[in-house]
Design an enzyme around this catalytic site. Structure first.
Site, PDB file in Angstrom:
ATOM      1  N   LYS A  11       0.817  -1.399   0.005  1.00  0.00           N
ATOM      2  CA  LYS A  11      -0.148  -0.439   0.473  1.00  0.00           C
ATOM      3  C   LYS A  11       0.830   1.551   0.258  1.00  0.00           C
ATOM      4  O   LYS A  11       1.881   0.922   0.038  1.00  0.00           O
ATOM      5  CB  LYS A  11      -0.891  -0.132   0.959  1.00  0.00           C
ATOM      6  CG  LYS A  11      -1.865  -1.096   1.844  1.00  0.00           C
ATOM      7  CD  LYS A  11      -2.889  -1.532   2.328  1.00  0.00           C
ATOM      8  CE  LYS A  11      -3.526  -2.785   2.388  1.00  0.00           C
ATOM      9  NZ  LYS A  11      -4.604  -2.699   3.982  1.00  0.00           N
ATOM     10  N   TYR A  59     -12.056  -2.727  -2.613  1.00  0.00           N
ATOM     11  CA  TYR A  59     -13.214  -2.529  -1.462  1.00  0.00           C
ATOM     12  C   TYR A  59     -14.329  -2.825  -1.691  1.00  0.00           C
ATOM     13  O   TYR A  59     -14.718  -2.453  -0.647  1.00  0.00           O
ATOM     14  CB  TYR A  59     -12.321  -1.267  -0.743  1.00  0.00           C
ATOM     15  CG  TYR A  59     -10.930  -1.529  -0.298  1.00  0.00           C
ATOM     16  CD1 TYR A  59     -10.196  -3.131   0.791  1.00  0.00           C
ATOM     17  CD2 TYR A  59      -9.868  -1.342   0.173  1.00  0.00           C
ATOM     18  CE1 TYR A  59      -9.228  -3.140   1.002  1.00  0.00           C
ATOM     19  CE2 TYR A  59      -8.470  -1.234   0.286  1.00  0.00           C
ATOM     20  CZ  TYR A  59      -8.084  -2.696   0.791  1.00  0.00           C
ATOM     21  OH  TYR A  59      -6.968  -2.565   1.692  1.00  0.00           O
ATOM     22  N   ASN A  91      -1.554  -0.442   6.973  1.00  0.00           N
ATOM     23  CA  ASN A  91      -1.269  -1.742   7.788  1.00  0.00           C
ATOM     24  C   ASN A  91      -0.018  -2.116   6.496  1.00  0.00           C
ATOM     25  O   ASN A  91      -0.022  -3.392   6.863  1.00  0.00           O
ATOM     26  CB  ASN A  91      -2.684  -2.524   8.158  1.00  0.00           C
ATOM     27  CG  ASN A  91      -3.309  -2.784   7.399  1.00  0.00           C
ATOM     28  OD1 ASN A  91      -3.022  -2.269   6.348  1.00  0.00           O
ATOM     29  ND2 ASN A  91      -3.902  -3.102   7.736  1.00  0.00           N
ATOM     30  N   HIS A 142      -1.685  -5.886   1.496  1.00  0.00           N
ATOM     31  CA  HIS A 142      -3.397  -6.793   1.405  1.00  0.00           C
ATOM     32  C   HIS A 142      -2.944  -7.809   0.840  1.00  0.00           C
ATOM     33  O   HIS A 142      -1.897  -7.865  -0.025  1.00  0.00           O
ATOM     34  CB  HIS A 142      -3.979  -6.099  -0.220  1.00  0.00           C
ATOM     35  CG  HIS A 142      -5.016  -6.414   0.204  1.00  0.00           C
ATOM     36  ND1 HIS A 142      -6.213  -6.294   0.632  1.00  0.00           N
ATOM     37  CD2 HIS A 142      -5.046  -7.256  -1.515  1.00  0.00           C
ATOM     38  CE1 HIS A 142      -6.747  -7.252  -0.176  1.00  0.00           C
ATOM     39  NE2 HIS A 142      -6.332  -7.740  -1.412  1.00  0.00           N
ATOM     40  N   GLU A 169      -9.724 -10.367  -7.537  1.00  0.00           N
ATOM     41  CA  GLU A 169      -8.509  -9.301  -7.601  1.00  0.00           C
ATOM     42  C   GLU A 169      -7.398  -9.534  -8.521  1.00  0.00           C
ATOM     43  O   GLU A 169      -7.223  -8.046  -8.746  1.00  0.00           O
ATOM     44  CB  GLU A 169      -8.353  -9.331  -5.900  1.00  0.00           C
ATOM     45  CG  GLU A 169      -9.028  -8.815  -4.957  1.00  0.00           C
ATOM     46  CD  GLU A 169      -9.026  -9.165  -3.576  1.00  0.00           C
ATOM     47  OE1 GLU A 169      -7.134  -9.804  -3.357  1.00  0.00           O
ATOM     48  OE2 GLU A 169      -9.285  -8.638  -2.476  1.00  0.00           O
TER      49      GLU A 169
END
Ligand code: IDP
Ligand code: MG
Length: 144
Positions: free
Chosen positions: A17, A57, A120, A123, A134
């Site tokens: 990310k 998402y 965080n 993913h 995805e």
């Protein structure tokens, strides 16, 4: 051995990310995944648009953190990669650690390098169905 690993059908989508790119943790994160024995079979760096973020998402649409999540994931360049190898869907999530870095086990990516539940770092797809969806979103031209 590499041939055998490439023949393994299981594959998953990894995102490093925008905080991971900003903090120059791309190399360390990829090294951990490769050292586990997984292959990076496709990889690209890009700043994704809102439409892609919303598709990626979609399951979190009704969560209170959704708007913040979309803003964060579109805030800068990320690394998207297809990871392949035995048991890599669960295995990658194990290497990543739990969603909240403050509760993620030491030795995991989130446990070692992050403190914030939104930012965080990584993913990883959570099921084979999510992985294929995805991968198709980020790498529409990749052969199955
Ligand atoms: P996962 O990334 O471990 O699969 P999910 O529950 O699928 O976790 O949540 C997707 C992402 O949304 C998380 O990685 C994190 O960036 C963000 N997120 C999840 N839960 C929270 C929360 O309670 N507050 C803020 N952000 C969250
Ligand atoms: Mg998830």
């Amino acid at each position: 051995m590499p041939e055998r690993a490439l023949e393994m059908k299981e594959r998953t989508l990894l995102l490093i990310k925008p905080d991971g790119v900003d903090r120059r943790l791309v190399g360390i994160i990829l090294a951990r995944i490769e050292r586990k024995g997984y292959h990076i079979v496709a990889m690209r760096m890009e700043k994704i648009d809102f439409e892609t973020a919303e598709k990626h998402y979609a399951v979190h649409r009704n969560e209170p953190f959704y708007d913040k999540l979309i803003k964060y994931i579109t805030s800068g360049r990320l690394v998207a990669a297809v990871v392949s190898g035995e048991g890599c869907i669960g295995g990658l999530r194990y290497i990543m650690g739990g969603t909240d870095p403050l509760e993620a086990a030491p030795g995991t990516i989130r446990g070692d390098y992050a403190t914030n539940v939104t930012m965080n770092l990584v993913h990883g797809s959570d099921t084979p169905e999510a992985a294929e969806r995805e991968i198709a979103l980020f790498f529409p031209d990749l052969p199955e």
